[in-house]
Design an enzyme around this catalytic site. Structure first.
Site, PDB file in Angstrom:
ATOM      1  N   HIS A  17     -10.751   7.349  -0.955  1.00 35.95           N
ATOM      2  CA  HIS A  17      -9.375   6.975  -0.767  1.00 35.95           C
ATOM      3  C   HIS A  17      -8.387   7.996  -1.237  1.00 35.95           C
ATOM      4  N   GLY A  49       0.895  44.703   1.273  1.00 38.82           N
ATOM      5  CA  GLY A  49      -0.257  45.341   1.722  1.00 38.82           C
ATOM      6  C   GLY A  49      -1.596  45.161   0.655  1.00 38.82           C
ATOM      7  N   GLN A  60      12.132  47.722  11.053  1.00 38.96           N
ATOM      8  CA  GLN A  60      12.385  46.358  11.351  1.00 38.96           C
ATOM      9  C   GLN A  60      11.417  45.174  11.075  1.00 38.96           C
ATOM     10  N   SER A  72       3.132  21.262 -12.265  1.00 41.92           N
ATOM     11  CA  SER A  72       2.138  20.268 -12.059  1.00 41.92           C
ATOM     12  C   SER A  72       2.028  19.392 -13.333  1.00 41.92           C
ATOM     13  N   GLU A  87       0.238  14.605  -3.500  1.00 38.99           N
ATOM     14  CA  GLU A  87       1.468  14.102  -3.246  1.00 38.99           C
ATOM     15  C   GLU A  87       1.870  13.611  -2.034  1.00 38.99           C
TER      16      GLU A  87
HETATM   17  P1  TGC Z   1       2.617   0.594   3.389  1.00 34.50           P
HETATM   18  O1  TGC Z   1       1.982  -0.641   3.935  1.00 34.50           O
HETATM   19  O2  TGC Z   1       3.455   1.225   4.252  1.00 34.50           O
HETATM   20  O3  TGC Z   1       3.385   0.161   2.147  1.00 34.50           O
HETATM   21  C1  TGC Z   1       2.782  -0.646   1.072  1.00 34.50           C
HETATM   22  C2  TGC Z   1       3.891  -1.006   0.307  1.00 34.50           C
HETATM   23  O4  TGC Z   1       4.605   0.166  -0.291  1.00 34.50           O
HETATM   24  C3  TGC Z   1       5.898   0.382  -0.254  1.00 34.50           C
HETATM   25  N1  TGC Z   1       6.093   1.656   0.062  1.00 34.50           N
HETATM   26  C4  TGC Z   1       6.897   2.548  -0.776  1.00 34.50           C
HETATM   27  N2  TGC Z   1       7.549   2.111  -2.083  1.00 34.50           N
HETATM   28  C5  TGC Z   1       8.152   3.106  -2.630  1.00 34.50           C
HETATM   29  N3  TGC Z   1       8.188   4.268  -2.271  1.00 34.50           N
HETATM   30  C6  TGC Z   1       7.479   4.690  -1.026  1.00 34.50           C
HETATM   31  N4  TGC Z   1       7.242   6.122  -0.707  1.00 34.50           N
HETATM   32  C7  TGC Z   1       6.626   3.778  -0.283  1.00 34.50           C
HETATM   33  N5  TGC Z   1       6.083   3.860   0.888  1.00 34.50           N
HETATM   34  C8  TGC Z   1       5.709   2.406   0.945  1.00 34.50           C
HETATM   35  C9  TGC Z   1       5.948  -0.648   1.342  1.00 34.50           C
HETATM   36  O5  TGC Z   1       7.514  -0.971   1.254  1.00 34.50           O
HETATM   37  C10 TGC Z   1       5.245  -1.551   1.034  1.00 34.50           C
HETATM   38  O6  TGC Z   1       5.681  -2.731  -0.048  1.00 34.50           O
HETATM   39  P2  TGC Z   1       5.676  -4.154   0.035  1.00 34.50           P
HETATM   40  O7  TGC Z   1       6.715  -4.828  -0.986  1.00 34.50           O
HETATM   41  O8  TGC Z   1       5.850  -4.531   1.579  1.00 34.50           O
HETATM   42  O9  TGC Z   1       4.041  -4.243  -0.221  1.00 34.50           O
HETATM   43  O10 TGC Z   1       1.470   1.350   2.933  1.00 34.50           O
HETATM   44  P3  TGC Z   1       0.201   2.028   3.675  1.00 34.50           P
HETATM   45  O11 TGC Z   1      -1.205   1.431   3.204  1.00 34.50           O
HETATM   46  O12 TGC Z   1       0.274   1.883   5.285  1.00 34.50           O
HETATM   47  O13 TGC Z   1       0.483   3.479   3.264  1.00 34.50           O
HETATM   48  C11 TGC Z   1       1.545   4.208   3.730  1.00 34.50           C
HETATM   49  C12 TGC Z   1       1.201   5.810   3.325  1.00 34.50           C
HETATM   50  C13 TGC Z   1       0.175   6.546   4.034  1.00 34.50           C
HETATM   51  C14 TGC Z   1       2.769   6.376   3.674  1.00 34.50           C
HETATM   52  C15 TGC Z   1       1.155   5.924   1.773  1.00 34.50           C
HETATM   53  O14 TGC Z   1      -0.388   5.496   1.461  1.00 34.50           O
HETATM   54  C16 TGC Z   1       1.158   7.539   1.393  1.00 34.50           C
HETATM   55  O15 TGC Z   1       1.964   7.764   1.061  1.00 34.50           O
HETATM   56  N6  TGC Z   1      -0.306   7.825   1.251  1.00 34.50           N
HETATM   57  C17 TGC Z   1      -0.147   9.356   0.607  1.00 34.50           C
HETATM   58  C18 TGC Z   1      -1.241   9.283  -0.947  1.00 34.50           C
HETATM   59  C19 TGC Z   1      -0.603  10.096  -1.781  1.00 34.50           C
HETATM   60  O16 TGC Z   1       0.689  10.805  -1.658  1.00 34.50           O
HETATM   61  N7  TGC Z   1      -1.163  10.245  -2.923  1.00 34.50           N
HETATM   62  C20 TGC Z   1      -0.670  10.841  -4.015  1.00 34.50           C
HETATM   63  C21 TGC Z   1      -1.811  10.964  -5.196  1.00 34.50           C
HETATM   64  S1  TGC Z   1      -1.069  11.374  -6.889  1.00 34.50           S
HETATM   65  C22 TGC Z   1      -1.045  12.998  -6.646  1.00 34.50           C
HETATM   66  O17 TGC Z   1      -1.173  13.770  -5.479  1.00 34.50           O
HETATM   67  C23 TGC Z   1      -0.478  13.807  -7.810  1.00 34.50           C
HETATM   68  S2  TGC Z   1      -0.508  15.488  -7.768  1.00 34.50           S
HETATM   69  C24 TGC Z   1       0.360  15.668  -9.106  1.00 34.50           C
HETATM   70  C25 TGC Z   1       0.641  17.340  -9.488  1.00 34.50           C
HETATM   71  O18 TGC Z   1      -0.438  17.714 -10.011  1.00 34.50           O
HETATM   72  O19 TGC Z   1       1.863  17.620  -9.535  1.00 34.50           O
HETATM   73  P1  FAD Z   2      -7.845  12.999   3.018  1.00 36.57           P
HETATM   74  O1  FAD Z   2      -7.111  11.760   2.810  1.00 36.57           O
HETATM   75  O2  FAD Z   2      -9.336  12.643   3.325  1.00 36.57           O
HETATM   76  O3  FAD Z   2      -7.431  13.669   4.188  1.00 36.57           O
HETATM   77  C1  FAD Z   2      -7.992  14.928   5.024  1.00 36.57           C
HETATM   78  C2  FAD Z   2      -7.150  15.187   6.171  1.00 36.57           C
HETATM   79  O4  FAD Z   2      -7.067  14.115   6.981  1.00 36.57           O
HETATM   80  C3  FAD Z   2      -5.854  15.623   5.586  1.00 36.57           C
HETATM   81  O5  FAD Z   2      -5.634  16.773   6.403  1.00 36.57           O
HETATM   82  C4  FAD Z   2      -4.940  14.691   6.039  1.00 36.57           C
HETATM   83  O6  FAD Z   2      -3.676  14.782   6.601  1.00 36.57           O
HETATM   84  C5  FAD Z   2      -5.738  13.992   7.345  1.00 36.57           C
HETATM   85  N1  FAD Z   2      -5.487  12.364   7.567  1.00 36.57           N
HETATM   86  C6  FAD Z   2      -5.646  11.448   6.621  1.00 36.57           C
HETATM   87  N2  FAD Z   2      -5.111  10.428   7.313  1.00 36.57           N
HETATM   88  C7  FAD Z   2      -4.586  10.646   8.260  1.00 36.57           C
HETATM   89  C8  FAD Z   2      -3.677   9.785   9.396  1.00 36.57           C
HETATM   90  N3  FAD Z   2      -3.550   8.664   9.181  1.00 36.57           N
HETATM   91  N4  FAD Z   2      -3.496  10.851  10.302  1.00 36.57           N
HETATM   92  C9  FAD Z   2      -3.554  12.067  10.735  1.00 36.57           C
HETATM   93  N5  FAD Z   2      -4.254  12.630   9.744  1.00 36.57           N
HETATM   94  C10 FAD Z   2      -4.588  12.046   8.624  1.00 36.57           C
HETATM   95  N6  FAD Z   2      -4.346  12.529  -7.093  1.00 36.57           N
HETATM   96  C11 FAD Z   2      -4.070  11.740  -8.296  1.00 36.57           C
HETATM   97  O7  FAD Z   2      -3.981  10.478  -8.072  1.00 36.57           O
HETATM   98  N7  FAD Z   2      -3.458  12.217  -9.041  1.00 36.57           N
HETATM   99  C12 FAD Z   2      -3.366  13.653  -9.241  1.00 36.57           C
HETATM  100  O8  FAD Z   2      -2.992  13.964 -10.740  1.00 36.57           O
HETATM  101  C13 FAD Z   2      -3.709  14.537  -8.423  1.00 36.57           C
HETATM  102  N8  FAD Z   2      -3.967  15.922  -8.463  1.00 36.57           N
HETATM  103  C14 FAD Z   2      -4.355  16.635  -7.543  1.00 36.57           C
HETATM  104  C15 FAD Z   2      -4.276  18.112  -8.030  1.00 36.57           C
HETATM  105  C16 FAD Z   2      -5.050  18.697  -7.077  1.00 36.57           C
HETATM  106  C17 FAD Z   2      -5.425  20.134  -7.290  1.00 36.57           C
HETATM  107  C18 FAD Z   2      -5.528  18.177  -5.739  1.00 36.57           C
HETATM  108  C19 FAD Z   2      -6.093  19.220  -4.547  1.00 36.57           C
HETATM  109  C20 FAD Z   2      -5.183  16.868  -5.598  1.00 36.57           C
HETATM  110  C21 FAD Z   2      -4.890  15.970  -6.340  1.00 36.57           C
HETATM  111  N9  FAD Z   2      -4.770  14.611  -6.266  1.00 36.57           N
HETATM  112  C22 FAD Z   2      -4.364  13.980  -7.035  1.00 36.57           C
HETATM  113  C23 FAD Z   2      -5.064  14.190  -4.951  1.00 36.57           C
HETATM  114  C24 FAD Z   2      -4.331  14.211  -3.778  1.00 36.57           C
HETATM  115  O9  FAD Z   2      -3.280  13.451  -3.907  1.00 36.57           O
HETATM  116  C25 FAD Z   2      -5.223  13.710  -2.584  1.00 36.57           C
HETATM  117  O10 FAD Z   2      -5.974  15.212  -2.186  1.00 36.57           O
HETATM  118  C26 FAD Z   2      -4.484  13.947  -1.160  1.00 36.57           C
HETATM  119  O11 FAD Z   2      -3.661  12.446  -1.226  1.00 36.57           O
HETATM  120  C27 FAD Z   2      -5.371  13.937   0.008  1.00 36.57           C
HETATM  121  O12 FAD Z   2      -6.237  12.966   0.053  1.00 36.57           O
HETATM  122  P2  FAD Z   2      -7.867  13.566   0.331  1.00 36.57           P
HETATM  123  O13 FAD Z   2      -7.774  14.857  -0.420  1.00 36.57           O
HETATM  124  O14 FAD Z   2      -8.894  12.418   0.068  1.00 36.57           O
HETATM  125  O15 FAD Z   2      -7.593  14.032   1.713  1.00 36.57           O
END
Ligand code: TGC
Ligand code: FAD
Length: 396
Positions: free
Chosen positions: A147, A351, A291, A102, A375
């Protein structure tokens, strides 16, 4: 060396002779990373996870094996490697611990990548070389308390104050936040457009409280980012990008690394369970001779092999700039799902010993509960694939 330090006997499964698909450079990178993990990570990681502390002293070693920004060009301090090399590095590091991977993912894919891809030349020169060497550490703020899966709803905002912007809001669940020197932060401007910027530790009104009580990713530091009227110099804002595609473009990089990384955790669990099954005697013979245990091992190595082929092909596509975001989603979701399944089955095979810190399996299993959530959750990636194959958007 602490009392729980033990020898790391890891041998990677390669059932389909996939080594033949790698270049000599890939193998050298892998050998270096594997040796570093065996020497520096495995002996200490269990203790750090138990005490919920990030082993900060590993930062220099991560930089030395090229884990920070491996695909960033050499002129900015990166290693200029291809995406297969990047994947291999993430796999070897996560074989040791998902939390350490990470740290590398965040630094390379979520901090260095946006500065390189969206930043000004001055921003690249100011930050990238120090980030590559680990002298400066970064974090990535997208998720907010209200969010997570839907970052487009974010409320963190900037207002234009003439010579600078004023940043207000909060981010949560941010990896590396408690010790990061800089944060790449995403916030809406007055027109509601998402902008990215670099926030530096020490700016007035910026704080990073640590998140405690995690049962997962315990050797990774997680925290909040709190912005209370922080003055952001205009030159800290990325000039080249607006909209959600900015942060999502970074996530493509990190999700790609996780697709390889989670397989590393799976391979470690499989290797541990296989070795244990040959040594542990019950009913007068090794448990691997039963098995039901063989079924578990056979299914594990089958899923690992399929996963290895998937990420290898994805790496080729990514290096050719042909990998789609949807292909990356599929691989991230698949690797983490099979890794969790393998960790749970491997734990059963050990175990009672499987629940202890004498073996890595329970730690991997708990870590993977974060990896399946961050992610983009398992279900979000499933819906991305669903949208891609049907053309119908389940999010709206
Ligand atoms: P949507 O309307 O579909 O798209 C908005 C704009 O974004 C473009 N787009 C992308 N561009 C690049 N890469 C992608 N994967 C893209 N997906 C969409 C899209 O073409 C559009 O562009 P434009 O030019 O038309 O404006 O967006 P939406 O609001 O409906 O959301 C779609 C959804 C649900 C797939 C997206 O919000 C999503 O992927 N949600 C998940 C959030 C997430 O992954 N959060 C992660 C936070 S960071 C983290 O967790 C770090 S952990 C790090 C670690 O410790 O390793
Ligand atoms: P929510 O969005 O509230 O989701 C709750 C449940 O609802 C999930 O099961 C989800 O799949 C489900 N759900 C949501 N929407 C839908 C839908 N449309 N249809 C069906 N099911 C749905 N974020 C950063 O920005 N930077 C970081 O460095 C980072 N590091 C992290 C490290 C850790 C240890 C953890 C746990 C999280 C980290 N995150 C980071 C945040 C992470 O990306 C979010 O936790 C993740 O994107 C989910 O968001 P949430 O926890 O608010 O869950």
């Amino acid at each position: 060396m602490s009392k729980s330090a033990k020898k790391d006997l890891y041998e990677a499964p390669d059932y389909y002779l996939l080594d033949e698909l790698l270049t000599d450079e890939h193998k050298l990178i892998r050998a270096t990373a594997r040796e570093w993990v065996k020497k520096e990570v495995s002996p200490i990681i269990e203790d750090y996870a138990q005490k919920a502390e990030f082993p900060k002293h590993l930062i220099k070693g991560l930089a030395d094996i090229g884990a920070f920004g491996p695909t960033i060009p050499v002129e900015y301090g990166g290693a200029g490697l291809d995406y297969t090399a990047y994947g291999i590095l993430m796999q070897e590091i996560e074989r040791g611990d998902s939390g350490i991977r990470s740290t590398a993912s965040v630094q390379g894919s979520l901090v260095m990548y946006p500065i390189y891809a969206y930043g000004s030349e001055a921003q690249r020169k100011k930050y990238l070389p120090q980030l590559a060497s680990g002298e400066m550490m970064g974090c990535f703020g997208l998720t907010e308390p209200d969010h997570g899966s839907n970052p487009s709803g974010m409320v963190t905002n900037i207002t234009d104050a003439g010579s600078h912007y004023i940043l207000n809001g909060a981010k949560m669940w941010i990896s590396n936040a408690p010790f990061a020197d800089i944060a790449v932060v995403w916030a809406k401007d007055e027109a509601g457009k998402i902008r990215g910027m670099v926030v530096e530790r020490g700016m007035d009104g910026f704080s990073t409280p640590e998140t405690h009580n995690k049962w997962s990713l315990r050797a990774s530091a997680t925290g909040e980012l709190v912005f209370d009227n922080v003055q952001i110099p205009k030159e800290n804002v990325f000039p080249e990008i607006t909209g959600l595609k900015g942060p999502l473009g970074c996530l493509n990089q990190a999700r790609y690394g996780i697709a390889w990384g989670a397989l590393g955790a799976a391979m470690d669990c499989y290797d541990t369970a296989l070795r244990y099954s040959k040594e542990r005697i019950q009913f007068g013979k090794p448990i691997g001779g039963f098995q039901l245990q063989q079924k578990k091992l056979a299914e594990m190595v089958t899923e690992i092999t399929k996963g290895q082929l998937l990420v290898w092909r994805l790496g080729m596509l990514k290096s050719e700039n042909r990998a789609t975001a949807e292909q990356i989603s599929m691989a991230k979701r698949n690797s983490v799902e099979i890794a969790l399944d393998i960790a749970r089955n491997a734990r059963q095979m050990l175990g009672g010993m499987g629940i202890t810190g004498e073996y890595s399996i329970m730690r991997h299993m708990m870590n993977l509960e974060s990896v399946v959530t961050y992610e983009g959750t398992h279900d979000i990636h499933l819906l991305i694939t669903g949208m891609d194959v049907t053309g119908l958007n389940a999010f709206k």
